[in-house]
Design a protein around this motif. Structure first.
Motif, PDB file in Angstrom:
ATOM      1  N   LEU A 148      -1.895   6.703  -5.763  1.00 48.28           N
ATOM      2  CA  LEU A 148      -2.076   6.776  -4.311  1.00 48.28           C
ATOM      3  C   LEU A 148      -2.181   8.229  -3.872  1.00 48.28           C
ATOM      4  CD1 LEU A 148      -2.133   5.433  -1.499  1.00 48.28           C
ATOM      5  CD2 LEU A 148       0.373   5.607  -1.474  1.00 48.28           C
ATOM      6  N   TYR A 201      -6.629   2.731   2.125  1.00 50.35           N
ATOM      7  CA  TYR A 201      -5.992   3.736   1.286  1.00 50.35           C
ATOM      8  C   TYR A 201      -7.048   4.603   0.594  1.00 50.35           C
ATOM      9  CZ  TYR A 201      -2.044   0.471   1.703  1.00 50.35           C
ATOM     10  OH  TYR A 201      -1.069  -0.351   2.178  1.00 50.35           O
ATOM     11  N   LEU A 209      -3.759  -1.389  -9.231  1.00 47.97           N
ATOM     12  CA  LEU A 209      -3.259  -0.943  -7.920  1.00 47.97           C
ATOM     13  C   LEU A 209      -2.101  -1.826  -7.469  1.00 47.97           C
ATOM     14  CD1 LEU A 209      -6.707  -0.395  -6.159  1.00 47.97           C
ATOM     15  CD2 LEU A 209      -5.347   1.279  -7.403  1.00 47.97           C
ATOM     16  N   VAL A 267      -7.186   6.395  -3.205  1.00 46.51           N
ATOM     17  CA  VAL A 267      -6.518   6.469  -4.510  1.00 46.51           C
ATOM     18  C   VAL A 267      -7.433   7.230  -5.462  1.00 46.51           C
ATOM     19  CG1 VAL A 267      -5.307   4.293  -4.147  1.00 46.51           C
ATOM     20  CG2 VAL A 267      -7.491   4.287  -5.327  1.00 46.51           C
TER      21      VAL A 267
END
Length: 725
Positions: free
Chosen positions: A630, A622, A594, A624
């Motif tokens: 993403l 976030y 990441l 993902v």
């Protein structure tokens, strides 16, 4: 395939035919892959390819000597067979030849390999009786030898005498100069141009070369059986790929059918409820109307105007209530229809994904089968060539060719040891689940519905760093017991402790995190030790592995999550953008980088193939995918000092909850819980809490979901209710 027992009469003309010119070999030369061609054909091929020579049969590249094909190794084995076939044909066609001794033109009866001449009957008898020609007798090939049709390559080799020395042409070459690329020489040469060179006895050297070749062929034969078995297993694997895909589609059909049936029943219930409510409103109005009518009849003269006004008012109220109820149930019906359409759409997309994956996997297995069969053919060619060298009595055949066969077999053996790595995960299909879009806006209760002191935690002053819950309501909390020791505790919602496990740590204040894995197993991670383990809440047992030793890197684990249905445990480390994925055996299966998204993960959870993660350094949360791509950043809070995402969890209805704090310490004062949609990450609800909290998890009890929020260092368990807003 030719073997040590090959009978020369069984060899036809095609065996000695060049696959480029389709004629009998002329001055055959061998490439490093051991395929043979005429020297003239190879020169034409070198000219055609401008010096980039590849074997026309197996496409293996070959270096071109400065003098072209003449610099390649001569094929002594094939030359012997061609020479024999020419003599055999001469005998069979009863051709006439000039006798090598008396010069008569007669039908030859025998051939002397020492004289390199055909012999008539008389001269043959002279060879057999004359003492001076006694040394020629072992090298005689007669017409009867050919007619018996049992002449083997081994016997033919015994008829050939050792080559004559090129320098001293009357002397037989019984020695080999290794300095001059195994050149045949005589004893006199050791005192001349080959003085001080590395000299070997030809017979001894051939024996060593044959033994090396024999060992190499044994390895090749064993490897050939192995690759044949792997090809056979791969064919079965192909069938398993198709069967697995069919099973996955059937399971997806079954899940969709159940969900669609449920939605259909919900639509019927909503429709019936709407009719019943409208009827109740109408019945109530009619009942009240009748009562009013009786009262108004007594006062009709005095109260007519009042009666008409009230009548109009009540009728308007009825219409508004019916309209309001219709709007409410229309919204519910619309949501259910939307869910129905979403399920059908995802069903088609899921089937398409499985079909595409199946085709990709079938392509991989087909390629592996083709490569395997090609490798078997190359190995069989090496085994055939090596076997023929072993059977030959000509020591120079072994000297000139054994090393090349061994060298050519080495890369094949290394290739076989690698197996078919591209098939390791061929039966693994991507997890296809129906995202049913059930996430509704949920209201978190203003106050805890349960608030209790946790037994053996509060009174001992232990710290809580993690909380997780199983589907059956089993709750596990973890944290620091004190210096260099962490605890795993199984509790209920009344705060009672049923089981506890203590684990050692080299950290003075050891953090310890947890996540539900499957059945009654929970994934456990310790901070400084970087140990990843599994705790069985039924048996109160724990085993672990050191992540640092697996990845050969010093790390500190900050968070952990698990997906038991896919046999995945995912760990995040402090100041490390890489997530580490382990299986149920605590073996590292892969990593998720990441680098461009998260630098230091704090909280993490996996939900339906999506990872929701809190970033400590970036003060953001976030979503993902499992490849590290993403999907979206979860919206931050505005007008609040709670800007640090502390922990994250998901509930059974699909909602994603993030706890935002004003600090990453036990001194936090305020925190806020936000609810997000799992599909697009949109913000649904925001709930401020005035009591310091730490980690959180969702649990379902009594048919309703609740949020568990144990305090960091107060030993308190607070449970908040959830209901549709």
């Amino acid at each position: 395939m030719a073997t040590v027992a090959t009978i020369l009469n069984d060899i036809d003309d095609k065996f000695c035919q060049c696959c480029l010119c389709f004629k009998q070999y002329k001055d055959p030369r061998q490439l490093p892959c051991l395929h043979r061609y005429c020297s003239g054909c190879l020169d034409e091929e070198i000219q055609r390819t401008h010096g980039d020579l590849k074997c026309p049969l197996c496409q293996q590249e070959a270096d071109v000597p400065e003098d072209g094909a003449q610099g390649l190794k001569k094929d002594f084995f094939m030359n012997e067979i061609i020479e024999f076939l020419d003599i055999k044909k001469s005998f069979q066609d009863e051709e006439t030849h000039e006798c090598g001794d008396c010069s008569k033109i007669v039908r030859a009866r025998s051939y002397c390999f020492k004289c390199s001449e055909f012999l008539c009957d008389g001269c043959h008898e002279y060879h057999m009786t004359k003492k001076s020609l006694k040394e020629h007798r072992p090298y005689l090939l007669t017409l009867n030898d050919v007619k018996t049709k049992n002449l083997t390559l081994q016997k033919l080799s015994s008829l050939k005498q050792a080559p004559m020395c090129k320098t001293h042409q009357d002397d037989v070459s019984r020695l080999c100069c290794k300095t001059c690329e195994n050149m045949p020489i005589c004893t006199a040469c050791t005192y001349g141009g080959h003085k001080s060179h590395e000299i070997e006895d030809a017979i001894s050297l051939a024996t060593v070369k044959k033994e090396n070749l024999r060992n190499q062929l044994a390895i090749l034969t064993k490897s050939t059986d192995k690759i044949k078995q792997e090809v056979k297993e791969t064919l079965q694997l192909q069938k398993d790929v198709v069967a697995t895909a069919d099973t996955k589609v059937a399971e997806l059909d079954h899940d969709a059918d159940e969900e669609l049936n449920k939605i259909g029943k919900d639509i019927e219930v909503v429709s019936e409820e709407r009719s019943n409510v409208a009827k109740q409103i109408r019945d109530k109005w009619e009942s009240e109307h009748e009562q009013r009518q009786q009262a108004f009849e007594e006062k009709i003269k005095r109260l007519r105007e009042e009666h008409e006004e009230m009548e109009h008012k009540f009728e308007s109220d009825m219409n508004r209530n019916i309209e309001k109820s219709n709007e409410t149930y229309c919204k519910k019906e619309s949501k259910l229809l939307s869910k129905q359409e979403n399920v059908e759409k995802q069903l088609q997309e899921g089937k398409a994904l499985i079909r595409e994956e199946k085709e990709n996997k079938l392509g991989k297995t087909e390629g592996a089968i083709v490569n395997g069969k090609s490798t078997v053919e190359r190995m069989q060619n090496l085994i055939e060539t090596g076997s023929n060298i072993l059977v030959s009595e000509n020591n120079w055949t072994a000297i000139q060719n054994a090393d090349r066969v061994c060298a050519a077999s080495e890369p094949l053996i290394q290739e076989l040891e690698g197996g078919f790595p591209e098939l390791d995960k061929v039966l693994e299909y991507p997890q296809v689940r129906l995202s049913l879009g059930r996430a509704e806006k949920m209201k978190i209760s203003d106050k805890p519905v349960i608030e209790v002191a946790i037994e053996n935690i509060k009174v001992k002053g232990w710290v809580i760093n993690g909380v997780a819950a199983a589907p059956d309501g089993t709750v596990v909390i973890t944290g620091a017991k004190g210096q260099k020791q962490a605890h795993i505790s199984v509790i209920n919602l009344e705060g009672r402790t049923s089981k506890q496990k203590l684990i050692g740590s080299n950290d003075p204040s050891p953090y310890c995190f947890c996540a539900f894995f499957r059945n009654h197993e929970f994934a456990i991670a310790t901070h400084c030790n970087a140990n990843i383990g599994l705790y069985d809440a039924d048996n109160n047992t724990y085993h672990s592995t050191d992540l640092r030793k697996i990845i050969n890197k010093e790390v500190r684990v900050w968070c952990i999550t698990a997906d038991g249905s896919n046999d995945q445990i995912v760990a995040g480390c402090e100041d490390d953008p890489v997530l580490y994925v382990l299986n149920g055996k605590l073996q590292l299966t892969r990593t998720i980088n990441l680098q461009q998204i998260v630098q230091s993960p704090r909280g993490i959870v996996v939900n339906n193939g999506t990872i929701f993660i809190c970033c400590r350094s970036g003060r953001s949360a976030y979503a993902v995918n499992m490849e590290g791509g993403l999907l979206h950043m979860l919206p931050k809070l505005a007008s609040t000092k709670c800007t640090l995402p502390f922990s994250v969890c998901t509930s059974n209805n699909g909602s994603v909850y993030v706890l935002w704090a004003d600090s990453y310490s036990s001194l936090m004062q305020d925190c806020v819980i936000t609810q997000y949609s799992p599909d697009d990450g949109s913000l649904l609800t925001t709930t401020p809490l005035r009591t310091a909290q730490g980690w959180m998890a969702a649990v379902e009890t009594d048919g309703t979901e609740k949020l568990l929020l144990p305090s960091w260092n107060g030993g308190m368990l607070r449970v908040y209710g959830l209901q549709e807003d």
